[in-house]
Write a protein that holds these residues in place. Structure first.
Motif, PDB file in Angstrom:
ATOM      1  N   UNK A  54       0.631  -1.076  -0.163  1.00 48.97           N
ATOM      2  CA  UNK A  54      -0.003  -0.013   0.033  1.00 48.97           C
ATOM      3  C   UNK A  54       0.872   1.360  -0.001  1.00 48.97           C
ATOM      4  N   UNK A  55       2.059   1.053   0.051  1.00 44.29           N
ATOM      5  CA  UNK A  55       3.017   2.209   0.083  1.00 44.29           C
ATOM      6  C   UNK A  55       3.533   2.994   1.524  1.00 44.29           C
ATOM      7  N   UNK A  56       2.926   2.085   2.411  1.00 41.64           N
ATOM      8  CA  UNK A  56       3.428   2.785   3.711  1.00 41.64           C
ATOM      9  C   UNK A  56       4.703   2.267   4.243  1.00 41.64           C
ATOM     10  N   UNK A  57       5.464   2.737   5.120  1.00 40.63           N
ATOM     11  CA  UNK A  57       6.434   2.404   5.553  1.00 40.63           C
ATOM     12  C   UNK A  57       6.613   2.513   6.959  1.00 40.63           C
ATOM     13  N   UNK A  58       7.687   1.825   7.735  1.00 44.24           N
ATOM     14  CA  UNK A  58       7.571   1.830   9.232  1.00 44.24           C
ATOM     15  C   UNK A  58       9.052   1.756   9.481  1.00 44.24           C
ATOM     16  N   UNK A  59       9.900   2.328  10.447  1.00 52.42           N
ATOM     17  CA  UNK A  59      11.240   2.213  11.040  1.00 52.42           C
ATOM     18  C   UNK A  59      11.162   1.735  12.459  1.00 52.42           C
ATOM     19  N   UNK A  60      12.502   1.148  12.769  1.00 47.86           N
ATOM     20  CA  UNK A  60      12.830   0.889  14.205  1.00 47.86           C
ATOM     21  C   UNK A  60      12.987   2.380  14.449  1.00 47.86           C
ATOM     22  N   UNK A  61      12.875   2.706  16.022  1.00 48.50           N
ATOM     23  CA  UNK A  61      13.178   4.047  16.500  1.00 48.50           C
ATOM     24  C   UNK A  61      14.637   4.351  16.367  1.00 48.50           C
ATOM     25  N   UNK A  64      15.320   5.910  12.362  1.00 48.71           N
ATOM     26  CA  UNK A  64      14.476   6.905  11.969  1.00 48.71           C
ATOM     27  C   UNK A  64      15.280   8.148  11.655  1.00 48.71           C
ATOM     28  N   UNK A  65      15.019   8.744  10.489  1.00 47.80           N
ATOM     29  CA  UNK A  65      15.715   9.780  10.339  1.00 47.80           C
ATOM     30  C   UNK A  65      17.309   9.716   9.604  1.00 47.80           C
ATOM     31  N   UNK A  66      17.663   8.175   9.627  1.00 42.54           N
ATOM     32  CA  UNK A  66      18.987   8.071   8.872  1.00 42.54           C
ATOM     33  C   UNK A  66      18.728   6.904   7.978  1.00 42.54           C
ATOM     34  N   UNK A  67      17.679   6.080   8.056  1.00 44.70           N
ATOM     35  CA  UNK A  67      17.546   4.912   7.002  1.00 44.70           C
ATOM     36  C   UNK A  67      16.213   5.261   6.265  1.00 44.70           C
ATOM     37  N   UNK A  68      16.300   4.985   4.938  1.00 44.42           N
ATOM     38  CA  UNK A  68      15.012   4.966   4.045  1.00 44.42           C
ATOM     39  C   UNK A  68      14.925   3.682   3.463  1.00 44.42           C
ATOM     40  N   UNK A  69      13.799   3.107   3.337  1.00 45.07           N
ATOM     41  CA  UNK A  69      13.335   1.969   2.583  1.00 45.07           C
ATOM     42  C   UNK A  69      12.503   2.282   1.371  1.00 45.07           C
ATOM     43  N   UNK A  70      12.940   1.730   0.152  1.00 47.70           N
ATOM     44  CA  UNK A  70      12.047   2.106  -1.036  1.00 47.70           C
ATOM     45  C   UNK A  70      12.181   0.836  -1.755  1.00 47.70           C
ATOM     46  N   UNK A  71      11.368   0.860  -2.934  1.00 44.96           N
ATOM     47  CA  UNK A  71      11.275  -0.461  -3.672  1.00 44.96           C
ATOM     48  C   UNK A  71      11.140   0.067  -5.164  1.00 44.96           C
TER      49      UNK A  71
END
Length: 124
Positions: A54-61, A64-71
């Motif tokens: 669906x396009x949503x992302x979630x990160x470990x605390x 956050x702000x340092x890593x980016x997931x994309x496809x």
């Protein structure tokens, strides 16, 4: 029937960046989600980031702000851009995916798949 292959790990100095890739192949009808997990020596495996269909992302605390997931959906590939790396980010990084696939008999089902992992080492 489905394989995940990670690449992009290595040894870097603290503060630098790395980009991990994970390509899914096989009998793929659709990918419901793709995620990155990591496991450091002596620690439990933890979720780092997840990207849903669906396009949503979630990160470990901690990332956050340092890593980016994309496809890249056309290539069934997920990336993890890791910036401002810290020694605490040192771990084996695993790609995981929830995939709708078919058996050799043509039965459709959903399975969880994992890659073999890629090592990331951050020196101080």
């Amino acid at each position: 029937q489905v394989q995940l292959v990670e690449s992009g790990g290595g040894l870097v100095q603290a503060g630098r960046s790395l980009r991990l890739s994970c390509a899914a192949s096989g009998r793929i009808l659709s990918i419901e989600s793709m995620a990155w997990h990591r496991q450091a020596p002596g620690k439990q495996r933890e979720l780092v980031a997840v990207f849903t269909s669906g396009g949503s992302t979630n990160y470990a605390e901690s990332v956050k702000g340092r890593f980016t997931i994309s496809t890249d959906n056309a290539k069934n590939t997920v990336f993890l851009q890791m910036n401002r790396l810290k020694p605490d980010d040192t771990a084996t990084y695993y790609c995981a995916a929830v995939v709708t696939t078919t058996s050799t008999a043509g039965v459709r089902y959903q399975g969880n798949y994992w890659g073999l992992g890629t090592q990331v080492t951050v020196s101080s």
